[in-house]
Scaffold this motif. Structure first.
Motif, PDB file in Angstrom:
ATOM      1  N   THR A  91       0.839  -1.194   0.000  1.00  0.00           N
ATOM      2  CA  THR A  91       0.000   0.000   0.000  1.00  0.00           C
ATOM      3  C   THR A  91       0.871   1.239   0.000  1.00  0.00           C
ATOM      4  N   GLU A  92       0.260   2.391  -0.072  1.00  0.00           N
ATOM      5  CA  GLU A  92       1.003   3.650  -0.028  1.00  0.00           C
ATOM      6  C   GLU A  92       1.755   3.804   1.289  1.00  0.00           C
ATOM      7  N   SER A  93       1.188   3.300   2.360  1.00  0.00           N
ATOM      8  CA  SER A  93       1.768   3.525   3.685  1.00  0.00           C
ATOM      9  C   SER A  93       2.712   2.419   4.142  1.00  0.00           C
ATOM     10  N   PHE A  94       2.739   1.295   3.414  1.00  0.00           N
ATOM     11  CA  PHE A  94       3.612   0.180   3.787  1.00  0.00           C
ATOM     12  C   PHE A  94       4.060  -0.519   2.506  1.00  0.00           C
ATOM     13  N   ARG A  95       5.369  -0.514   2.268  1.00  0.00           N
ATOM     14  CA  ARG A  95       5.860  -1.068   1.005  1.00  0.00           C
ATOM     15  C   ARG A  95       7.317  -1.470   1.136  1.00  0.00           C
ATOM     16  N   TRP A  96       7.840  -2.012   0.045  1.00  0.00           N
ATOM     17  CA  TRP A  96       9.269  -2.280  -0.064  1.00  0.00           C
ATOM     18  C   TRP A  96       9.872  -1.293  -1.055  1.00  0.00           C
ATOM     19  N   PRO A  97      11.209  -1.250  -1.202  1.00  0.00           N
ATOM     20  CA  PRO A  97      11.808  -0.345  -2.186  1.00  0.00           C
ATOM     21  C   PRO A  97      11.399  -0.746  -3.606  1.00  0.00           C
ATOM     22  N   LEU A 126      14.840   5.493  15.204  1.00  0.00           N
ATOM     23  CA  LEU A 126      13.385   5.376  15.203  1.00  0.00           C
ATOM     24  C   LEU A 126      12.832   5.738  16.577  1.00  0.00           C
ATOM     25  N   THR A 127      11.759   6.506  16.586  1.00  0.00           N
ATOM     26  CA  THR A 127      11.115   6.887  17.843  1.00  0.00           C
ATOM     27  C   THR A 127      10.082   5.834  18.242  1.00  0.00           C
ATOM     28  N   GLY A 128       9.563   5.968  19.438  1.00  0.00           N
ATOM     29  CA  GLY A 128       8.528   5.052  19.893  1.00  0.00           C
ATOM     30  C   GLY A 128       7.306   5.085  19.005  1.00  0.00           C
ATOM     31  N   ASP A 129       6.919   6.276  18.552  1.00  0.00           N
ATOM     32  CA  ASP A 129       5.767   6.389  17.655  1.00  0.00           C
ATOM     33  C   ASP A 129       6.029   5.668  16.337  1.00  0.00           C
ATOM     34  N   MET A 130       7.273   5.712  15.863  1.00  0.00           N
ATOM     35  CA  MET A 130       7.625   5.041  14.612  1.00  0.00           C
ATOM     36  C   MET A 130       7.615   3.528  14.783  1.00  0.00           C
ATOM     37  N   TYR A 131       8.104   3.046  15.924  1.00  0.00           N
ATOM     38  CA  TYR A 131       7.996   1.624  16.231  1.00  0.00           C
ATOM     39  C   TYR A 131       6.534   1.181  16.167  1.00  0.00           C
ATOM     40  N   GLU A 132       5.693   1.930  16.835  1.00  0.00           N
ATOM     41  CA  GLU A 132       4.273   1.583  16.903  1.00  0.00           C
ATOM     42  C   GLU A 132       3.634   1.615  15.520  1.00  0.00           C
ATOM     43  N   ARG A 133       4.018   2.612  14.738  1.00  0.00           N
ATOM     44  CA  ARG A 133       3.473   2.718  13.376  1.00  0.00           C
ATOM     45  C   ARG A 133       3.914   1.523  12.529  1.00  0.00           C
ATOM     46  N   ALA A 134       5.182   1.138  12.646  1.00  0.00           N
ATOM     47  CA  ALA A 134       5.687  -0.004  11.884  1.00  0.00           C
ATOM     48  C   ALA A 134       4.941  -1.277  12.275  1.00  0.00           C
ATOM     49  N   ALA A 135       4.688  -1.457  13.571  1.00  0.00           N
ATOM     50  CA  ALA A 135       3.964  -2.637  14.040  1.00  0.00           C
ATOM     51  C   ALA A 135       2.545  -2.669  13.490  1.00  0.00           C
ATOM     52  N   GLU A 136       1.866  -1.539  13.534  1.00  0.00           N
ATOM     53  CA  GLU A 136       0.482  -1.486  13.055  1.00  0.00           C
ATOM     54  C   GLU A 136       0.404  -1.735  11.551  1.00  0.00           C
ATOM     55  N   PHE A 229      12.452   1.530   7.669  1.00  0.00           N
ATOM     56  CA  PHE A 229      12.669   2.944   7.395  1.00  0.00           C
ATOM     57  C   PHE A 229      11.352   3.696   7.509  1.00  0.00           C
ATOM     58  N   TYR A 230      11.405   4.813   8.222  1.00  0.00           N
ATOM     59  CA  TYR A 230      10.270   5.734   8.282  1.00  0.00           C
ATOM     60  C   TYR A 230      10.605   6.874   7.332  1.00  0.00           C
ATOM     61  N   SER A 231       9.898   6.913   6.208  1.00  0.00           N
ATOM     62  CA  SER A 231      10.234   7.854   5.139  1.00  0.00           C
ATOM     63  C   SER A 231       8.963   8.516   4.622  1.00  0.00           C
ATOM     64  N   ASP A 232       8.917   9.838   4.657  1.00  0.00           N
ATOM     65  CA  ASP A 232       7.737  10.588   4.195  1.00  0.00           C
ATOM     66  C   ASP A 232       6.470  10.090   4.879  1.00  0.00           C
ATOM     67  N   TYR A 268       8.024  -0.764  24.541  1.00  0.00           N
ATOM     68  CA  TYR A 268       7.624  -1.104  23.178  1.00  0.00           C
ATOM     69  C   TYR A 268       6.829  -2.405  23.132  1.00  0.00           C
ATOM     70  N   TYR A 269       7.114  -3.318  24.047  1.00  0.00           N
ATOM     71  CA  TYR A 269       6.308  -4.532  24.134  1.00  0.00           C
ATOM     72  C   TYR A 269       4.845  -4.180  24.395  1.00  0.00           C
ATOM     73  N   HIS A 270       4.638  -3.223  25.276  1.00  0.00           N
ATOM     74  CA  HIS A 270       3.275  -2.859  25.669  1.00  0.00           C
ATOM     75  C   HIS A 270       2.573  -1.956  24.653  1.00  0.00           C
ATOM     76  N   THR A 271       3.331  -1.292  23.775  1.00  0.00           N
ATOM     77  CA  THR A 271       2.694  -0.415  22.786  1.00  0.00           C
ATOM     78  C   THR A 271       2.609  -1.054  21.399  1.00  0.00           C
ATOM     79  N   CYS A 272       3.629  -1.802  21.015  1.00  0.00           N
ATOM     80  CA  CYS A 272       3.688  -2.315  19.644  1.00  0.00           C
ATOM     81  C   CYS A 272       2.784  -3.522  19.411  1.00  0.00           C
ATOM     82  N   ILE A 273       2.662  -4.393  20.393  1.00  0.00           N
ATOM     83  CA  ILE A 273       1.822  -5.576  20.182  1.00  0.00           C
ATOM     84  C   ILE A 273       0.348  -5.199  20.024  1.00  0.00           C
TER      85      ILE A 273
END
Length: 343
Positions: A91-97, A126-136, A229-232, A268-273
């Motif tokens: 998708t636009e928000s999750f992809r590979w190169p 990577l920040t905590g918010d970025m970890y959480e975003r990657a997990a979601e 990577f958190y990019s754009d 991160y265990y408590h936020t990412c899962i």
């Protein structure tokens, strides 16, 4: 460094720029490499057929055949993925190169992938918010594939086996060097951490039975901070060569425990899962799953590996470096112990 052929470079850059070029100069810079692959950032200026000069940067990843335990075709998997329609599932928000050209040299047992250079935030930045975003985002991606079973997934034949993680654990457990060490009087790892690992060994059959009740999903299997990577404001995930069928949550164990931000592991265990489950739940009902097994997965996947790293810490380095490296890995085990106590 891999040889760069002028014709191949011209074709790859033409595909990347979306216009035909006649020539391109270049400079190379290693991004990372080792036994798994040679990755070079190639930069320069390209000349189009109408005389325009366009700057470019592109990544060349060269992969030679090697034997990964229990997964002999992993060396060519990323090439095979890029040759398939797998990329259409992102998708636009999750992809590979993006990929601009692939080559397979059967005689040399070597693949080359010309791909997009990702400029973004990665690794321990990577920040905590970025970890959480990657997990979601990963959960959302896996949930969509799990629910829809797209035809392009069915055509992928080069995938690692669902039992890869179990076999990896059993291989380490059968290695007397690490198995005996945590049970010896000479072990430098605190006793309560050794007991945590021994408890996993003694209850592994029950753990595997619990894992077998979880959904089987397409796992990345190398979902750690260096590949994220958190990019754009989007997540771009690199290095798909270990991908295959696995258990819901395997990738979360990697995100939290694999050379990650140790000081924030418990947080991160408590936020990412929950974020991961939230993303997955958008496509599939998993409300009945109360036992995510991520704590157990962290120890099955990284417990004995951390023991090995502790035993091998500072090989050939100064004593101070050795002590620091050992403490880093012991601290990681301690954080996993703290996660267990908070469950």
């Amino acid at each position: 460094m891999s040889e760069i052929k002028t014709e191949t470079l011209t074709q790859a850059v033409s595909n990347m720029l979306g216009t035909e070029i006649t020539c391109a100069d270049y400079q190379t810079k290693p991004l990372h490499g080792g036994t798994v692959g040679d990755v070079q950032l190639i930069t320069g200026n390209a000349t189009t057929t109408d005389g325009k000069i366009l700057p470019y940067n592109i990544v060349l990843k060269t992969q030679k055949k090697f034997e990964r335990y229990g997964d002999p075709d992993s060396w060519r998997r990323e090439h095979d993925f890029y040759q398939s329609h797998f990329g259409e599932l992102f998708t636009e928000s999750f992809r590979w190169p993006a990929c601009y050209r692939t080559e397979m040299n059967e005689e040399e047992n070597e693949t080359q992938i010309w791909m997009e250079y990702i400029d973004g935030i990665s690794n321990l930045d990577l920040t905590g918010d970025m970890y959480e975003r990657a997990a979601e985002e990963l959960g959302r991606f896996q949930g969509k594939l799990y629910a829809e079973q797209p035809a392009s997934m069915q055509s992928l034949t080069n995938l690692s086996n669902v039992n890869y993680m179990k076999n990896f654990y059993h291989r380490y457990r059968s290695w007397n060097r690490v198995y005996d060490y945590i049970r010896s009087n000479d072990c430098e790892i605190p006793k309560h951490l050794c007991n945590m690992l021994i408890d996993i060994d003694e209850s592994v059959d029950d753990i595997f039975n619990r894992l077998d009740k979880l959904p089987i999903v397409l796992c990345h299997r190398d979902f750690w901070v260096a590949n994220i990577f958190y990019s754009d404001s989007k997540i771009v995930l690199l290095d798909w060569d270990t991908s295959g069928w696995g258990y819901l949550g395997e990738d979360m164990a990697s995100l939290i425990a694999d050379e990650a931000d140790i000081e924030h592991m418990v947080e991160y265990y408590h936020t990412c899962i929950p974020a991961y489950y939230k993303g997955f739940s958008e496509h599939a009902d998993i409300a009945h799953i109360k036992d995510n097994c991520v704590y157990e997965l962290m120890l099955l996947m990284f417990g004995y590996r951390l023991v090995e790293w502790i035993m091998d810490a500072g090989s050939g380095n100064k004593l101070q470096d050795t002590d620091n490296e050992k403490m880093l890995h012991i601290h990681t085990l301690q954080k996993i112990f703290e996660i267990k106590n908070e469950q």
